[in-house]
Design a protein around this motif. Structure first.
Motif, PDB file in Angstrom:
ATOM      1  N   ILE A 166     -64.701  57.812 -63.739  1.00 22.00           N
ATOM      2  CA  ILE A 166     -65.217  59.047 -63.179  1.00 22.00           C
ATOM      3  C   ILE A 166     -64.254  60.178 -63.444  1.00 22.00           C
ATOM      4  CG2 ILE A 166     -65.854  60.203 -61.056  1.00 22.00           C
ATOM      5  CD1 ILE A 166     -67.005  57.716 -60.061  1.00 22.00           C
ATOM      6  N   ALA A 167     -63.040  60.003 -63.004  1.00 25.83           N
ATOM      7  CA  ALA A 167     -62.053  61.055 -63.211  1.00 25.83           C
ATOM      8  C   ALA A 167     -61.355  60.832 -64.540  1.00 25.83           C
ATOM      9  CB  ALA A 167     -61.040  61.058 -62.074  1.00 25.83           C
ATOM     10  N   ARG A 168     -60.826  61.883 -65.083  1.00 15.40           N
ATOM     11  CA  ARG A 168     -60.023  61.851 -66.309  1.00 15.40           C
ATOM     12  C   ARG A 168     -60.786  61.191 -67.450  1.00 15.40           C
ATOM     13  NH1 ARG A 168     -54.370  59.234 -65.095  1.00 15.40           N
ATOM     14  NH2 ARG A 168     -54.474  59.116 -62.857  1.00 15.40           N
ATOM     15  N   THR A 169     -62.064  61.524 -67.561  1.00 14.11           N
ATOM     16  CA  THR A 169     -62.858  60.897 -68.620  1.00 14.11           C
ATOM     17  C   THR A 169     -63.520  61.978 -69.434  1.00 14.11           C
ATOM     18  OG1 THR A 169     -63.299  59.105 -67.111  1.00 14.11           O
ATOM     19  CG2 THR A 169     -64.645  59.209 -69.055  1.00 14.11           C
ATOM     20  N   VAL A 191     -58.264  70.227 -51.565  1.00 17.04           N
ATOM     21  CA  VAL A 191     -58.755  69.038 -52.280  1.00 17.04           C
ATOM     22  C   VAL A 191     -57.744  68.733 -53.356  1.00 17.04           C
ATOM     23  CG1 VAL A 191     -60.517  68.230 -53.872  1.00 17.04           C
ATOM     24  CG2 VAL A 191     -61.177  69.456 -51.824  1.00 17.04           C
ATOM     25  N   PRO A 192     -57.404  67.502 -53.515  1.00 16.24           N
ATOM     26  CA  PRO A 192     -56.397  67.198 -54.553  1.00 16.24           C
ATOM     27  C   PRO A 192     -56.899  67.577 -55.926  1.00 16.24           C
ATOM     28  CG  PRO A 192     -57.346  65.210 -53.643  1.00 16.24           C
ATOM     29  CD  PRO A 192     -57.766  66.321 -52.767  1.00 16.24           C
ATOM     30  N   SER A 193     -55.991  67.979 -56.726  1.00 22.51           N
ATOM     31  CA  SER A 193     -56.408  68.562 -57.990  1.00 22.51           C
ATOM     32  C   SER A 193     -56.626  67.498 -59.032  1.00 22.51           C
ATOM     33  CB  SER A 193     -55.357  69.542 -58.485  1.00 22.51           C
ATOM     34  OG  SER A 193     -54.228  68.820 -58.906  1.00 22.51           O
ATOM     35  N   THR A 194     -57.440  66.530 -58.725  1.00 16.35           N
ATOM     36  CA  THR A 194     -57.886  65.629 -59.785  1.00 16.35           C
ATOM     37  C   THR A 194     -59.281  66.046 -60.157  1.00 16.35           C
ATOM     38  OG1 THR A 194     -58.712  64.146 -58.108  1.00 16.35           O
ATOM     39  CG2 THR A 194     -56.541  63.701 -58.982  1.00 16.35           C
ATOM     40  N   LEU A 195     -59.865  65.356 -61.105  1.00 15.60           N
ATOM     41  CA  LEU A 195     -61.213  65.736 -61.494  1.00 15.60           C
ATOM     42  C   LEU A 195     -62.180  65.113 -60.506  1.00 15.60           C
ATOM     43  CD1 LEU A 195     -60.856  65.377 -65.288  1.00 15.60           C
ATOM     44  CD2 LEU A 195     -60.968  67.441 -63.957  1.00 15.60           C
ATOM     45  N   PRO A 220     -68.914  61.765 -67.930  1.00 12.59           N
ATOM     46  CA  PRO A 220     -69.679  60.536 -68.139  1.00 12.59           C
ATOM     47  C   PRO A 220     -70.792  60.407 -67.119  1.00 12.59           C
ATOM     48  CG  PRO A 220     -67.623  60.045 -67.066  1.00 12.59           C
ATOM     49  CD  PRO A 220     -67.578  61.515 -67.397  1.00 12.59           C
ATOM     50  N   PRO A 221     -71.827  59.640 -67.441  1.00 17.62           N
ATOM     51  CA  PRO A 221     -72.897  59.421 -66.466  1.00 17.62           C
ATOM     52  C   PRO A 221     -72.385  58.587 -65.295  1.00 17.62           C
ATOM     53  CG  PRO A 221     -73.286  58.136 -68.433  1.00 17.62           C
ATOM     54  CD  PRO A 221     -72.125  59.021 -68.726  1.00 17.62           C
TER      55      PRO A 221
END
Lengths: 87, 223
Positions: A8-11, B45-49, B99-100
């Motif tokens: 999900i993340a970093r993709t 919110v943490p800065s990840t995706l 991604p889906p």
């Protein structure tokens, strides 16, 4: 990241087999998130004293650059309404 | 038309953290977009995706685009609490860089398989070596190569060329087992990080997505 959902993340999806662009995008995302920086820094231990000094320095640097950019943007305005209209 | 997702986070400390916007560098995107894009202002919110708090917002023609690194002016930030939706495919091919998600049923298939069922290639790029392992979606290992198994020794293993040969041989073994489309998971920042991926493509595998799984401890063990 065993506790997180995977993929999900970093993709980044690869479009039309363009792996280079996808990798570049991924790299850009990671750098802007500060992950690459953090990983490089964690390769060796950074003593808390040095860490505090570095964070302080980066804060000051960020403030300075923001203000300088604001100033430059302000000073370099050319097309604007006449500030002395009526005088 | 491609929909772009731009995210910007303003952390609680007032520091401007930016989530990157993903766009193709070849396209001139300010003039071509006619659909909405997502902008979100999320606090603390943490800065990840993190995609859970992304909002779609149909703001056609709003000038604020945080894709390019411009002067750090504060853009109009929109706050809403809608979950993330993927871009609708209208006319032509609509490609989403993300991604889906496992819950969503997207129409994308690769060799008849959904995204979650594709085999995964794990690339562990350490500073001294590069390991490549192909597993199926459940985690059962199929193929395992590394720079050492390719015949390199000692310092030669920590080179991009060794990683590329490992990638080529892994791709060859994978095609023998009948694998075509794979997802790639990269771990570590080593010299073989990019060249292993290149080697996989050179060996004939088709990559669907690239994930980065570099372990980032939240101040865990002392390195």
């Amino acid at each position: 990241m065993a506790r997180h959902l995977r993929f999900i993340a970093r993709t980044v999806m690869v479009q039309d087999g363009n792996v280079d662009t996808a990798y570049k995008n991924l790299n850009r995302m990671l750098t802007q998130d500060g992950i690459i920086d953090a990983v490089k820094r964690r390769r060796y231990f950074e003593k808390p004293c040095r860490e505090r000094r570095r964070k302080n320095f980066e804060n000051c640097r960020r403030i300075y650059h923001m203000e300088m950019a604001r100033k430059i943007a302000f000073v370099s305005r050319t097309n604007r309404e006449d500030p002395w209209l009526g005088c | 038309m491609v929909a772009y997702i731009n995210l910007r986070l303003l952390s609680a400390t007032g520091k401007l953290l930016r989530l990157p916007s993903i766009h193709e560098p070849e396209e001139v995107w300010p003039s071509q977009w006619s659909r909405g894009f997502c902008m979100v202002l999320v606090e603390s919110v943490p800065s990840t995706l993190c995609r859970q708090l992304i909002t779609p917002l149909n703001v056609n023609g709003t000038a604020s685009q945080c894709g390019i690194r411009r002067l750090p002016q504060l853009r109009p930030l929109f706050l809403s609490a809608v979950s993330h939706q993927e871009a609708e495919a209208s006319t032509g091919k609509d490609f989403s860089h993300l991604p889906p998600m496992p819950g969503q049923d997207s129409p994308l298939r690769w060799a008849g398989k959904k995204f979650e069922e594709l085999p995964i290639i794990h690339i562990k790029a350490t500073y001294n070596n590069t390991h490549i392992q192909l597993t199926d979606s459940a985690g059962q290992s199929l193929v395992r190569t590394s720079c050492g198994t390719e015949g390199f020794k000692n310092s030669k293993k920590s080179t991009p060329i060794a990683a590329q040969t490992a990638g080529i041989s892994a791709a060859a073994k994978a095609t023998v087992k009948g694998v075509t489309f794979v997802r790639v998971v990269v771990k570590g920042l080593g010299p073989g990080r990019l060249s292993a991926i290149k080697g996989l493509t050179m060996g004939g595998l088709q990559l669907v997505s690239i994930t980065d799984n570099t372990p980032v401890p939240h101040n865990g063990c002392r390195p």
